[in-house]
Design an enzyme around this catalytic site. Sequence first.
Site, short mmCIF file in Angstrom:
data_model
loop_
_atom_site.label_atom_id
_atom_site.label_comp_id
_atom_site.label_asym_id
_atom_site.label_seq_id
_atom_site.Cartn_x
_atom_site.Cartn_y
_atom_site.Cartn_z
N ASP A 16 37.09 13.52 -67.12
CA ASP A 16 36.64 14.78 -67.70
C ASP A 16 35.37 15.30 -67.02
O ASP A 16 34.54 14.51 -66.56
CB ASP A 16 36.38 14.55 -69.21
CG ASP A 16 36.27 15.87 -69.97
OD1 ASP A 16 36.64 16.92 -69.42
OD2 ASP A 16 35.81 15.82 -71.11
N GLY A 19 35.30 20.88 -64.49
CA GLY A 19 34.89 22.28 -64.61
C GLY A 19 33.38 22.42 -64.67
O GLY A 19 32.78 23.27 -64.00
N ARG A 20 32.75 21.56 -65.48
CA ARG A 20 31.28 21.63 -65.60
C ARG A 20 30.59 21.23 -64.30
O ARG A 20 29.56 21.77 -63.93
CB ARG A 20 30.81 20.74 -66.77
CG ARG A 20 30.96 21.43 -68.12
CD ARG A 20 30.89 20.47 -69.26
NE ARG A 20 32.13 19.70 -69.37
CZ ARG A 20 32.30 18.62 -70.14
NH1 ARG A 20 31.28 18.18 -70.85
NH2 ARG A 20 33.45 18.02 -70.18
N HIS A 33 38.13 20.33 -59.58
CA HIS A 33 39.35 19.51 -59.61
C HIS A 33 39.58 18.84 -58.25
O HIS A 33 40.00 17.70 -58.18
CB HIS A 33 40.55 20.37 -60.00
CG HIS A 33 40.47 20.89 -61.41
ND1 HIS A 33 40.13 20.10 -62.48
CD2 HIS A 33 40.68 22.14 -61.93
CE1 HIS A 33 40.15 20.82 -63.60
NE2 HIS A 33 40.46 22.06 -63.28
N SER A 61 47.33 17.09 -69.27
CA SER A 61 47.82 16.84 -70.63
C SER A 61 48.81 17.93 -71.02
O SER A 61 48.79 19.04 -70.46
CB SER A 61 46.65 16.80 -71.61
OG SER A 61 46.25 18.10 -71.95
N LEU A 127 48.35 -3.12 -57.36
CA LEU A 127 47.81 -2.31 -58.45
C LEU A 127 48.90 -1.36 -58.92
O LEU A 127 49.63 -0.81 -58.10
CB LEU A 127 46.62 -1.46 -57.93
CG LEU A 127 46.07 -0.40 -58.88
CD1 LEU A 127 45.23 -1.06 -59.99
CD2 LEU A 127 45.19 0.61 -58.14
N ARG A 184 35.77 7.34 -70.59
CA ARG A 184 35.81 8.80 -70.52
C ARG A 184 34.48 9.28 -69.93
O ARG A 184 33.41 8.86 -70.37
CB ARG A 184 35.99 9.42 -71.91
CG ARG A 184 36.07 10.96 -71.81
CD ARG A 184 36.43 11.63 -73.12
NE ARG A 184 36.67 13.05 -72.88
CZ ARG A 184 37.51 13.80 -73.57
NH1 ARG A 184 38.20 13.29 -74.56
NH2 ARG A 184 37.66 15.09 -73.28
N ARG A 190 35.64 11.52 -77.51
CA ARG A 190 36.94 11.53 -78.18
C ARG A 190 38.04 11.14 -77.19
O ARG A 190 37.79 11.09 -75.99
CB ARG A 190 37.22 12.91 -78.79
CG ARG A 190 37.20 14.03 -77.79
CD ARG A 190 37.49 15.40 -78.40
NE ARG A 190 37.20 16.40 -77.41
CZ ARG A 190 36.02 16.98 -77.20
NH1 ARG A 190 34.98 16.68 -77.98
NH2 ARG A 190 35.83 17.85 -76.23
N LEU A 191 39.25 10.88 -77.74
CA LEU A 191 40.34 10.41 -76.89
C LEU A 191 41.34 11.50 -76.53
O LEU A 191 42.18 11.32 -75.64
CB LEU A 191 41.07 9.24 -77.56
CG LEU A 191 40.25 7.94 -77.60
CD1 LEU A 191 41.02 6.84 -78.33
CD2 LEU A 191 39.91 7.46 -76.18
N SER A 192 41.30 12.64 -77.22
CA SER A 192 42.10 13.81 -76.83
C SER A 192 43.58 13.51 -76.58
O SER A 192 44.13 13.89 -75.54
CB SER A 192 41.49 14.47 -75.58
OG SER A 192 40.16 14.82 -75.81
C1 FPP Z 1 39.16 17.55 -67.01
O1 FPP Z 1 38.14 18.35 -66.52
C2 FPP Z 1 40.12 17.26 -65.99
C3 FPP Z 1 41.39 17.70 -65.96
C4 FPP Z 1 41.98 18.58 -66.99
C5 FPP Z 1 42.29 17.36 -64.90
C6 FPP Z 1 41.99 16.08 -64.20
C7 FPP Z 1 42.49 16.24 -62.84
C8 FPP Z 1 41.96 15.73 -61.72
C9 FPP Z 1 40.86 14.77 -61.65
C10 FPP Z 1 42.47 16.15 -60.44
C11 FPP Z 1 43.93 16.17 -60.39
C12 FPP Z 1 44.48 14.82 -60.16
C13 FPP Z 1 45.71 14.71 -59.79
C14 FPP Z 1 46.34 13.38 -59.50
C15 FPP Z 1 46.49 15.92 -59.65
P1 FPP Z 1 37.93 19.76 -67.18
O2 FPP Z 1 38.58 20.76 -66.35
O3 FPP Z 1 38.36 19.74 -68.61
O4 FPP Z 1 36.37 19.88 -67.09
P2 FPP Z 1 35.41 20.62 -68.11
O5 FPP Z 1 35.60 19.96 -69.46
O6 FPP Z 1 34.05 20.37 -67.55
O7 FPP Z 1 35.79 22.07 -68.11
#
Ligand code: FPP
Length: 243
Positions: A16, A19-20, A33, A61, A127, A184, A190-192
């Site tokens: 997680d 975005g931030r 990302h 998700s 792995l 996390r 949280r586990l979302s």
């Molecule tokens: C949460 O950050 C992250 C995701 C929703 C996607 C996780 C994806 C990756 C690490 C890259 C993709 C990996 C593969 C294998 C395709 P957020 O966008 O919710 O961040 P924020 O809460 O800061 O906005």
Amino acid sequence: MTTPGAMPAHVAIIMDGNGRWAKARGLPRVAGHRAGVEALRGTVRAAPDFGISYLTVYAFSSENWSRPKSEVSDLMGLLKIFIRRDLAELHRNGVRVRVIGDREGLQPDIKGLLDEAESLTAQNDVLTLVIAFNYGGRDEIARAARKLAEAAVDGRIDVRSIDAAVFAASLDTNGIPDPELVIRTSGELRLSNFLPWQTAYSELTFLPCYWPDFTRDHLAEALRDFAGRERRFGGLAPQDIAL
Ligand code: FPP
């Protein structure tokens, strides 16, 4: 019971904060990302060095479809690039890829890549990288319940034979041990909807860093934290049993 100093065989990560991370740098979310994929690569390379046999990551998700179309398409694109560019290296390094989540709702090319990654690497044993993609824990449980109900209606199973082990074998994670540790990043507590069945007795570690900043040192820190936990699984600690 886990004795102090023990290492988890299965670590699951909620990646997680992409975005931030991007926002803090004045970058578009997709840059976060992309940097997240780099952090994932580093973590997959590091995991076997710590004795980790299973690494599960929450990549997309079932609730992520509600994000803007462009971000959904960026995430789909990144998965495709990740599989296309990294599959050969993963295979060379003995990584077995497993994908959990609902594959039916995915575009045929993505579904094809996920199937290919699983079949190419099926015999590897260094792995197991479990990619949770189009994954939601409640959806996984509902799909398992439906599968069992259909089998019962068709007379393939006896309803009275359904217990926790039979149910677990109907989940996407069939054959994968439960994670001992969930990490996390980004400070959210949280586990979302991530592995609700499988994490019933998992230890949880929340790290303040954003996922793109996650390194081998953060993994080592989470494992040290885990090694100091006392796991009782509803029982008593050995020193309290005679009291
Ligand atoms: C949460 O950050 C992250 C995701 C929703 C996607 C996780 C994806 C990756 C690490 C890259 C993709 C990996 C593969 C294998 C395709 P957020 O966008 O919710 O961040 P924020 O809460 O800061 O906005």
